[in-house]
Design a protein around this motif. Structure first.
Motif, short mmCIF file in Angstrom:
data_model
loop_
_atom_site.label_atom_id
_atom_site.label_comp_id
_atom_site.label_asym_id
_atom_site.label_seq_id
_atom_site.Cartn_x
_atom_site.Cartn_y
_atom_site.Cartn_z
N HIS A 35 -0.41 2.05 -4.96
CA HIS A 35 0.35 2.13 -3.71
C HIS A 35 -0.63 2.32 -2.57
CE1 HIS A 35 2.55 4.05 -7.03
NE2 HIS A 35 3.69 3.73 -6.46
N ALA A 83 8.71 -7.29 1.08
CA ALA A 83 8.59 -7.33 -0.39
C ALA A 83 8.02 -8.67 -0.85
CB ALA A 83 9.95 -7.09 -1.03
N GLN A 123 12.89 -5.55 4.88
CA GLN A 123 12.62 -5.12 3.52
C GLN A 123 12.31 -6.30 2.61
OE1 GLN A 123 12.35 -2.00 2.04
NE2 GLN A 123 12.26 -1.34 4.15
N TRP A 163 18.19 -5.97 -9.56
CA TRP A 163 17.84 -4.55 -9.41
C TRP A 163 19.13 -3.75 -9.47
CZ3 TRP A 163 14.06 -1.48 -10.27
CH2 TRP A 163 14.03 -0.21 -9.74
N GLU A 188 14.03 -2.71 -2.91
CA GLU A 188 13.13 -3.09 -4.00
C GLU A 188 13.31 -4.50 -4.53
OE1 GLU A 188 12.49 0.84 -6.45
OE2 GLU A 188 14.35 0.93 -5.34
N SER A 227 16.45 2.27 -4.17
CA SER A 227 17.22 1.44 -3.23
C SER A 227 18.64 1.95 -3.06
CB SER A 227 17.27 -0.04 -3.69
OG SER A 227 15.99 -0.57 -3.81
N PHE A 232 6.41 3.44 -0.93
CA PHE A 232 6.52 2.47 -2.03
C PHE A 232 6.71 3.15 -3.38
CE2 PHE A 232 3.72 0.34 1.16
CZ PHE A 232 4.65 -0.59 1.59
N GLY A 233 7.24 4.37 -3.38
CA GLY A 233 7.44 5.10 -4.64
C GLY A 233 6.34 6.11 -4.90
N ARG A 248 7.60 0.43 -6.09
CA ARG A 248 8.68 -0.49 -5.69
C ARG A 248 9.20 -1.38 -6.84
NH1 ARG A 248 8.03 -3.94 -0.12
NH2 ARG A 248 10.13 -3.59 0.61
N GLY A 249 10.45 -1.14 -7.21
CA GLY A 249 11.04 -1.91 -8.30
C GLY A 249 10.46 -1.58 -9.65
#
Lengths: 754, 334
Positions: free
Chosen positions: A191, A650, A646, A445, A713, A514, A246-247, A355-356
């Motif tokens: 990240h 992404a 977003q 997702w 995400e 998300s 981003f997590g 992310r995701g």
């Protein structure tokens, strides 16, 4: 086939679904938004950690004698004198989440490169850093293991862990007339939000105030209370603005405890901002993953077997499971499916969600495999996906609340011009003679809501205020809150104040998964309605009021005014009513229960499709992504403007995942060796393709009253396999190991230069 | 970063005198000139360079770009990279230099970075930049961590068993192809060094990168006029489209006459321990027709001595394609 058990047109609104500038944009664009490391408290001093220069072994000695006597130095802490820092206990449910459970400086063991082994505190940051650099640490090193080979290496468990399964996947694969079987790998990805992780810790009178770079202030408070050994009420966590996460900023990392302990020990505010290289070491990363995918199909393309076996690396001290099987069981119809997973220990920092998590790397493998299967079948990859559309979520038999993947694919194909595709490898050229490659991938997702509490106040000064202990990590949450209150009251956005990012406020959700927008919708709408009801009661009950003698039930709030129902001519600004009644504010509180961890009737997921064009110049081995068309089915967009941000962001991140990002561990030291923004490559502006994003915008009323699901995400999922498919189309080279690099493509046939 | 003293040079002689107090002008100098600071300050933050004194030369009158009576162009040591790249004189006479500079770093960095500072740009080898590792360039005799380590972006030409670092500059590759001369003021007066003799191969002393001696201050660079009718071009190959050091780059100066190559210079970036002039490629080209076959022969000759490392074998082929492509494009320039 439409799969929408709640298909209705969206509720009309002046603000919901209207592209709206972020209400905090003026603060951010003028540099007046106060980020965590901007906090300067009276008497504040600075901490700088000393990081391990081995990735496995034992600390033999820490010599701080020189550092102690350097200018401005106040203290040096090691395992001997940092004071008690506790481990968090196991908890039930979604609470007290932490990725690295070992408190910093707990003992003399070193498990990964960059682990904190001491910390220096001084009057200035440069003094603290100089002191940290002067501390001499000796080690008994051992040979680290940072090997990237994962499948088939020793795991944390005796065998692979069983995941989703149905039918007999092994038998079906064995009997399948068409088979695809390959291993896909993705490297550790770090990240890299521009805002570095930071803590400003202020301990006084037994209580801690922690200004944090957190995507989850409530969780951060609970974890830090446990780590510091104080009641949660003695810790306050504040994150007003976040320079993205981003997590990586979801869960607390060890620097937070270090800063708090330093503040406690010195009885002064302490600021600790980690360096860019530390960002690669001790605050998580997406782990390296290897995934075997087996697809069995009939000759007509109907899937008969899906097998996914994957292993991700984790640290020596924590178990982080990436969950690559997240989307696999529900994306396509297939009677036989089996997913297994495992964890392999390496001398690396503890991984975390990026992310995701799960779906993004999982779909890298699954969607690459689908593309390869399409080639094997000589079938259009869009058609292959349309052919395997399921009627229900086959992993649990539930209907989808709202699923429009087929429309994502067909609308995307139309917008992209997919019908012009010439399937032969290297057969498409642009006007300059460069080779074009086209690729496609689907994405998915999960959608859900967690619990939330909010409070809404309507004030005598004519303004509204809404508060919640969630946070805006840059995605536009402040604006969503204002829109929701505006939707219910008719007040313009500039009369609505939003306070977030503080554990003193009613507890709100993490900014992850998300799910923030969907989560806060019920609570904010309900709290606003409660506040309005209180206002109408006040209006009707004030003996000297404008509406004395009326009944609250006969009145309404509209465009920020109170009026008898349907009689705008008699309206009165709501602040006037409060003023005449000598009431400062009316309140509405609400608490909503989420779907997370609870049984639901429907399978809630968002879907999408990416169509990608790459440009390939074999004579100089130059690969660029030139065009991306993306269609997203993620419920109704509450604010389409940041929602588009977003997805666009992404997609750019997906270009990085596909072609650039790669945390390289030095094989001998175990260090993330390219730990800076020149050597760890991310896309720059010049790498950004032309991006065309479409939202299908079908509201999902089974999830919340406004039909929103979430878009933070999903845009990243599927980009990398679509690019890899496009690269194959242009070059004939199938890259199954990310990132796709020049060296992978040099073997592609060279055509004469234009 | 260590404490240091910052002083301002009043004139060239004063600056030379200050730096002459350092035992070396090379790695580890105790006194350093500072111009743009884009590279030196970076290294100081990493404690890779720890000068106790910085001599600020930004006030010296060394920033002009001018045409000399003999047709050559004089570029002051302090001329900023952006100014050089955008100079009409440079863009028209030496497009290869303008293109090379503009392909490097970012607009912000180029606005600060100076011509002489770029000449002395340090390698991006991660082990050189981190004191936790052995590095013969930073700490002579400690060993080379890059051999067998993270070396994808490092050199394949001119390396030794002591050092495989690559020179990261774009500007210097163009200056190699342009036969530039570097003008130096030192304790014994002024002297001029052809760029071909300015850089030292690492050999067993990778800490010595140039011929500069204590006190030496580069005052300007001269670039001779190209033979009439010459074309020049710079092509840089890398993973991302901007803000990345070259994996391979080529600077070409080419003049053909009656279907034969009369004058040619081929210099390579991203692959050499120093900005790499390929005499082998030039020999393969002079007197021959400018066609694909001969360009490929030149590329083969240029990389014949390549010694790839564990992660950068691909650079051999990439550099060859870069050479062929740059020659091809240069030959097509109107």
């Amino acid at each position: 086939m439409e799969q929408d058990s709640n298909a209705q047109t969206a509720t009309p609104s002046k603000v919901i679904g209207v592209a709206t500038q972020r209400i905090d944009a003026p603060l951010k664009t003028t540099g007046t938004a106060v980020y965590t490391s901007d906090h300067h408290l009276p008497g504040m001093v600075y901490a700088w950690p000393v990081t391990a220069t081995i990735s496995r072994g034992t600390i033999l000695s820490v010599d701080a004698s020189e550092a102690q006597s350097m200018p401005g130095v106040l203290a040096v802490y090691t395992h001997k004198n940092i004071g008690p820092l506790y481990r968090t206990p196991p908890t039930v449910g979604f609470s007290m989440r932490q990725q690295e459970h070992r408190p910093p400086l707990e003992n003399l063991e070193v498990y990964y490169y960059g682990q904190y082994v001491a910390v220096a505190v001084a009057q200035t940051m440069e003094q603290a850093r100089a002191a940290a650099e002067a501390i001499k640490v000796t080690y008994q090193p051992e040979t680290p293991n940072v090997a990237t080979k994962l499948l088939g290496t020793p795991l944390t468990t005796p065998g692979m862990h069983p995941g989703s399964h149905r039918g007999d996947a092994a038998a079906a694969f064995a009997q399948a007339p068409v088979k695809h079987d390959a291993v896909y790998s993705s490297p550790a990805e770090t990240h890299n939000p521009i805002e570095l992780h930071a803590t400003v810790a202020d301990y006084r009178d037994g209580k801690y105030t922690l200004y944090e770079t957190s995507q989850a202030v409530v969780n951060h408070r609970d974890v830090m209370a446990a780590v510091l050994g104080v009641p949660p009420g003695n810790v306050r966590v504040i994150t007003r603005f976040l320079g993205s996460g981003f997590g990586g900023k979801l869960w607390p990392w060890p620097h937070s405890a270090l800063a708090a302990a330093c503040s406690h020990n010195l009885q002064r505010p302490v600021k600790l901002v980690i360096s860019r290289s530390m960002m690669f070491e001790s605050v998580g990363h997406r782990p390296a993953i290897e995934q075997q995918i087996q697809l069995g199909a009939e000759t007509n393309g109907k899937l008969t077997a899906i097998v996914q076996n994957y292993v991700n690396h984790t640290s020596m001290i924590d178990d982080y499971a990436e969950g690559c099987g997240e989307a696999t069981p529900l994306l396509y119809s297939c009677a036989n499916l089996k997913i297994t997973s495992g964890l392999a220990r390496r001398n690396v920092g503890t991984p975390t969600a990026m992310r995701g998590p799960g779906a993004v790397p999982g779909l890298w493998a699954l969607e690459s495999a689908m593309d390869e299967l399409a080639w094997q079948l000589k079938m259009d990859p869009v058609q292959l996906r349309l052919l395997n559309e399921p009627a229900v979520d086959e992993s649990n038999g539930k209907p989808f609340s709202s699923r429009h993947l087929k429309e994502c694919l067909t609308v995307g194909a139309e917008k992209f011009g997919w019908s012009q595709r010439k399937p032969a490898i290297g057969s498409m050229k642009n006007a300059q003679g460069a080779t074009l490659g086209w690729g496609v991938a689907a994405c998915s997702w999960g959608a859900m809501r967690s619990d939330a509490e909010t409070m809404v106040e309507l004030l005598a000064n004519g303004r509204a205020r809404v508060t919640c202990g969630t946070q805006d990590i840059g995605g536009g949450t402040y604006t969503i809150f204002a829109q929701l209150v505006s939707h219910e009251t008719g007040l313009p956005l500039n009369k609505i104040d939003v306070a977030l990012g503080d554990t003193k406020l009613p507890p709100g959700p993490v900014s992850g998964g998300s799910w923030t927008t969907a989560t806060v919708i019920p609570a904010v709408l309900q709290a606003t309605q409660n506040a309005v009801r209180s206002l109408l009661m006040l209006a009707a009950s004030s003996p000297d009021g404008y509406f004395a003698g009326s009944h609250a039930a006969d009145m309404e709030m509209s465009d920020g005014f109170v009026q008898p129902k349907g009689q705008p001519a008699k309206r009165v600004a709501f602040g006037e009513i409060l003023g005449r009644a000598n009431v400062k504010a009316v309140f509405g509180n609400a608490k909503s229960e989420g779907t997370l961890g609870r049984e639901t009737k429907y399978s809630f997921h968002s879907f999408g499709a990416h169509f990608v064009e790459i440009t390939w110049q074999p004579e100089i081995a130059r690969l660029r992504v030139s065009r991306v068309v993306t269609v997203i089915d993620a419920g109704r967009m509450i604010n389409p403007r940041p929602a588009r941000n977003q997805i666009e962001g992404a997609i750019v991140m997906g270009v990085g995942m596909a072609m650039l990002e790669d945390t390289q561990y030095d094989p001998r030291s175990g260090a993330p060796i390219n730990a800076n923004l020149a050597d760890y490559l991310l896309p720059v502006n010049a790498d950004c393709p032309k991006i065309d994003v479409t939202f299908l915008d079908y509201p999902d009323y089974h999830l919340d009253a406004l039909g929103a699901r979430g878009v933070g995400e999903i845009g990243l999922a599927g980009v990398a396999p679509a690019i890899a498919g496009a690269v194959y189309h242009a070059t004939g080279i199938r890259v199954r190991s990310l990132p796709i690099r020049i060296e992978d493509l040099l073997a592609a046939p060279q055509t004469a230069s234009a | 970063m260590q404490l240091f003293e910052l002083i301002t040079a009043q004139n060239v002689a004063g600056a030379v005198k200050e730096q002459a107090a350092s035992p070396t002008a090379q790695q580890g100098a105790s006194v350093r000139f500072i111009a743009g600071g884009t590279n030196l300050v970076d290294c100081m933050k990493l404690n890779v360079e720890t000068p106790r004194r910085l001599v600020d030369i930004n006030g010296l009158p060394l920033d002009t770009i001018e045409k000399l009576p003999d047709g050559s162009v004089k570029i002051g040591a302090l001329a900023r990279n952006s100014d050089v790249a955008q100079s009409d004189l440079i863009r028209t006479q030496f497009p290869v230099l303008s293109q090379a500079i503009l392909s490097g770093a970012t607009g912000q960095l180029r606005n600060m970075a100076s011509t002489a500072g770029n000449l002395l740009q340090k390698t991006r080898c991660v082990y050189y930049r981190d004191r936790a590792y052995a590095c013969n360039k930073r700490a002579p005799g400690s060993g080379c961590s890059a051999i067998g380590g993270y070396n994808r972006n490092l050199a394949i030409l001119g390396t030794s068993e002591h050092c495989i670092a690559s020179n990261p500059s774009d500007q210097n590759v163009a200056l190699m192809a342009l036969d530039a001369t570097i003008h130096i003021s030192g304790v014994n007066g002024q002297r001029s060094v052809p760029i071909a003799a300015f850089y030292l191969l690492p050999g067993s002393t990778p800490e010595k990168e140039t011929v500069l001696l204590p006190g030496d201050l580069i005052t300007h660079v001269t670039v001779p006029a190209l033979p009439s009718g010459s074309k020049s071009l710079y092509v840089k190959l890398r993973d991302r489209a901007s803000y990345e050091f070259a994996l391979a780059s080529t600077a070409v100066v080419l003049k053909t006459r009656q279907g034969k190559i009369e004058h040619v210079r081929v210099a390579l970036g991203g692959v050499g321990a120093i900005p790499w002039r390929s005499h082998e490629a030039e020999r393969a080209l002079v007197g021959h027709a400018p066609n694909a076959e001969n360009f490929r022969k030149a590329a083969e000759a240029a990389l014949k001595q390549a010694r790839p490392q564990s992660q950068n074998a691909f650079k051999v082929e990439l550099a060859k394609r870069c050479i062929v492509h740059t020659l091809t494009q240069a030959a097509q320039l109107a």
